[in-house]
Motif scaffolding. Structure first.
Motif, PDB file in Angstrom:
ATOM      1  N   PRO A  52     -25.131 -10.721  -9.009  1.00  0.00           N
ATOM      2  CA  PRO A  52     -23.888  -9.979  -8.776  1.00  0.00           C
ATOM      3  C   PRO A  52     -23.964  -9.213  -7.456  1.00  0.00           C
ATOM      4  O   PRO A  52     -24.986  -8.614  -7.120  1.00  0.00           O
ATOM      5  N   LEU A  53     -22.872  -9.247  -6.705  1.00  0.00           N
ATOM      6  CA  LEU A  53     -22.846  -8.581  -5.413  1.00  0.00           C
ATOM      7  C   LEU A  53     -22.671  -7.071  -5.604  1.00  0.00           C
ATOM      8  O   LEU A  53     -21.803  -6.630  -6.362  1.00  0.00           O
ATOM      9  N   PRO A  54     -23.485  -6.249  -4.940  1.00  0.00           N
ATOM     10  CA  PRO A  54     -23.286  -4.803  -5.025  1.00  0.00           C
ATOM     11  C   PRO A  54     -22.047  -4.382  -4.244  1.00  0.00           C
ATOM     12  O   PRO A  54     -21.546  -5.133  -3.395  1.00  0.00           O
ATOM     13  N   THR A  55     -21.562  -3.172  -4.488  1.00  0.00           N
ATOM     14  CA  THR A  55     -20.341  -2.710  -3.826  1.00  0.00           C
ATOM     15  C   THR A  55     -20.570  -2.336  -2.370  1.00  0.00           C
ATOM     16  O   THR A  55     -19.610  -2.144  -1.632  1.00  0.00           O
ATOM     17  N   GLN A  56     -21.808  -2.234  -1.951  1.00  0.00           N
ATOM     18  CA  GLN A  56     -22.122  -2.086  -0.534  1.00  0.00           C
ATOM     19  C   GLN A  56     -23.484  -2.705  -0.283  1.00  0.00           C
ATOM     20  O   GLN A  56     -24.350  -2.722  -1.167  1.00  0.00           O
ATOM     21  N   TYR A 102     -10.247  -6.438  -0.270  1.00  0.00           N
ATOM     22  CA  TYR A 102     -10.240  -7.867  -0.603  1.00  0.00           C
ATOM     23  C   TYR A 102      -9.571  -8.108  -1.945  1.00  0.00           C
ATOM     24  O   TYR A 102      -8.730  -9.020  -2.081  1.00  0.00           O
ATOM     25  N   ALA A 103      -9.916  -7.306  -2.954  1.00  0.00           N
ATOM     26  CA  ALA A 103      -9.334  -7.491  -4.282  1.00  0.00           C
ATOM     27  C   ALA A 103      -7.811  -7.350  -4.242  1.00  0.00           C
ATOM     28  O   ALA A 103      -7.075  -8.148  -4.841  1.00  0.00           O
ATOM     29  N   LYS A 105     -12.560   7.044 -14.069  1.00  0.00           N
ATOM     30  CA  LYS A 105     -13.465   7.552 -15.086  1.00  0.00           C
ATOM     31  C   LYS A 105     -13.797   6.473 -16.114  1.00  0.00           C
ATOM     32  O   LYS A 105     -12.910   5.829 -16.675  1.00  0.00           O
ATOM     33  N   GLY A 106     -15.082   6.278 -16.350  1.00  0.00           N
ATOM     34  CA  GLY A 106     -15.532   5.315 -17.344  1.00  0.00           C
ATOM     35  C   GLY A 106     -15.487   3.875 -16.900  1.00  0.00           C
ATOM     36  O   GLY A 106     -15.773   2.971 -17.692  1.00  0.00           O
ATOM     37  N   VAL A 107     -15.145   3.620 -15.635  1.00  0.00           N
ATOM     38  CA  VAL A 107     -15.047   2.253 -15.118  1.00  0.00           C
ATOM     39  C   VAL A 107     -15.976   2.116 -13.916  1.00  0.00           C
ATOM     40  O   VAL A 107     -15.816   2.824 -12.919  1.00  0.00           O
ATOM     41  N   GLU A 108     -16.946   1.235 -14.011  1.00  0.00           N
ATOM     42  CA  GLU A 108     -17.862   0.985 -12.904  1.00  0.00           C
ATOM     43  C   GLU A 108     -17.268  -0.057 -11.969  1.00  0.00           C
ATOM     44  O   GLU A 108     -16.809  -1.115 -12.407  1.00  0.00           O
ATOM     45  N   GLN A 109     -17.270   0.236 -10.678  1.00  0.00           N
ATOM     46  CA  GLN A 109     -16.695  -0.714  -9.726  1.00  0.00           C
ATOM     47  C   GLN A 109     -17.488  -2.011  -9.704  1.00  0.00           C
ATOM     48  O   GLN A 109     -18.722  -2.017  -9.745  1.00  0.00           O
ATOM     49  N   GLN A 110     -16.773  -3.141  -9.640  1.00  0.00           N
ATOM     50  CA  GLN A 110     -17.368  -4.461  -9.496  1.00  0.00           C
ATOM     51  C   GLN A 110     -16.781  -5.141  -8.256  1.00  0.00           C
ATOM     52  O   GLN A 110     -15.784  -4.688  -7.700  1.00  0.00           O
ATOM     53  N   VAL A 111     -17.404  -6.228  -7.856  1.00  0.00           N
ATOM     54  CA  VAL A 111     -16.962  -6.995  -6.693  1.00  0.00           C
ATOM     55  C   VAL A 111     -16.521  -8.370  -7.159  1.00  0.00           C
ATOM     56  O   VAL A 111     -17.249  -9.048  -7.898  1.00  0.00           O
ATOM     57  N   LEU A 112     -15.331  -8.787  -6.760  1.00  0.00           N
ATOM     58  CA  LEU A 112     -14.859 -10.115  -7.157  1.00  0.00           C
ATOM     59  C   LEU A 112     -15.841 -11.188  -6.704  1.00  0.00           C
ATOM     60  O   LEU A 112     -16.312 -11.164  -5.558  1.00  0.00           O
ATOM     61  N   PRO A 113     -16.150 -12.149  -7.565  1.00  0.00           N
ATOM     62  CA  PRO A 113     -17.149 -13.170  -7.223  1.00  0.00           C
ATOM     63  C   PRO A 113     -16.776 -14.061  -6.049  1.00  0.00           C
ATOM     64  O   PRO A 113     -17.647 -14.725  -5.491  1.00  0.00           O
ATOM     65  N   THR A 114     -15.493 -14.080  -5.664  1.00  0.00           N
ATOM     66  CA  THR A 114     -15.093 -14.888  -4.511  1.00  0.00           C
ATOM     67  C   THR A 114     -15.228 -14.130  -3.193  1.00  0.00           C
ATOM     68  O   THR A 114     -15.036 -14.725  -2.120  1.00  0.00           O
TER      69      THR A 114
END
Length: 284
Positions: free
Chosen positions: A90-94, A27-28, A46-55
């Motif tokens: 916030p929406l989780p990644t799954q 989607y992103a 590395k060092g970046v936590e996955q997020q989900v776009l708010p849309t």
């Protein structure tokens, strides 16, 4: 054929909807995110936590069964007119949610009708509300039963230069990417079908333009943090062709609120009546 005004209040669902990390990334990418937004486009940086776009909830948050409750109408004359999304957490990644959709209003526009739906998604395990979406559909030839015409639009762009303008180019293959998130309407991929619909070539999904706009709001107003963008609403005003450049004008309107619109190079406004809510101080 006729709509059923007595259907206001009717519900459909709950419908079980699931998603995985890969779906969020697809989607992103479909709404233009790239190498400078790795929190949304990768899951192992590395060092970046996955997020989900708010849309992202706009592709999850409606039970298609609700259309059967509208009454009878010509599907070829149905146009997506408005869209809104409200993030309750916030929406989780799954995850998995149960989505219930309700007919909120049905307005008689004379030769056409406007049907408004609202959906709420709750966590399948806890029942906790996750997000809400609002959609409005303009249906040509479906009005004339003598019902309420609905409220007049009150949105107006401020009489000043935007506080921010974000420019994003779309790609010629943008609609082919976005359709992987679920909307396989050939209007966005089949040249012959698009010509029969009156367009020179396939057009971009309105919800893809909505997603591009959401990215601009996210990074401009919420520091790129998904948890700080609470919601946005807009009206679809004109089509976009893949490859067009989008300019998102943003006016801050008090603490945690903003107005916005999206336009093309020639000044054509493609999203209007834009309102956004965000956490200005980073607190949720």
């Amino acid at each position: 054929m006729a709509l059923d005004p007595d259907a206001v209040g009717a519900e459909s669902g709950p419908r079980r909807v699931t998603w995985q990390s890969k779906d969020c990334i697809v989607y992103a990418l479909g709404v233009g995110a790239g190498v400078d937004e790795l929190a949304y486009t990768t899951d192992n940086t590395k060092g970046v936590e996955q997020q989900v776009l708010p849309t992202y909830p706009v592709v999850l948050g409606i039970d298609p069964g609700i259309f059967k409750r509208f009454g009878t109408f010509d599907w070829a004359k149905l146009v997506h007119a408005e869209q809104g999304v409200e993030l309750l957490r916030p929406l989780p990644t799954q995850g998995a949610v149960l989505v219930t959709t309700r007919i909120v209003d049905m307005f008689d526009k004379g030769k056409a009708a406007l049907v408004v739906t609202g959906s709420e998604a709750v966590d399948e395990d806890t029942g906790e509300p996750m997000f809400r979406t609002r959609s409005a559909f303009f249906i040509g030839g479906a009005g004339g039963w003598g019902g309420d015409r609905g409220p007049s639009a009150t949105w107006q762009a401020p009489d000043r230069v935007p506080d921010h303008t974000v420019t994003y180019p779309t790609r010629p293959e943008q609609a082919l990417l976005y359709r992987l998130s679920g909307d396989r309407n050939p209007l966005h991929s089949d040249p012959a079908f698009a010509r029969r619909a009156g367009f020179e070539r396939p057009i971009l999904h309105g919800l893809c333009t909505f997603g591009f706009t959401g990215r601009a709001l996210l990074h401009t107003l919420a520091g790129g943090e998904a948890g700080r963008l609470r919601g946005m609403d807009a009206r679809f005003a004109a089509p976009v062709l893949p490859g067009d450049t989008l300019h998102i004008d943003i006016w801050t309107d008090g603490a945690g609120e903003a107005l916005f619109r999206t336009r093309k190079d020639d000044g054509t406004v493609v999203l209007t009546n834009g309102r956004c809510r965000f956490d200005a101080d980073g607190a949720r």
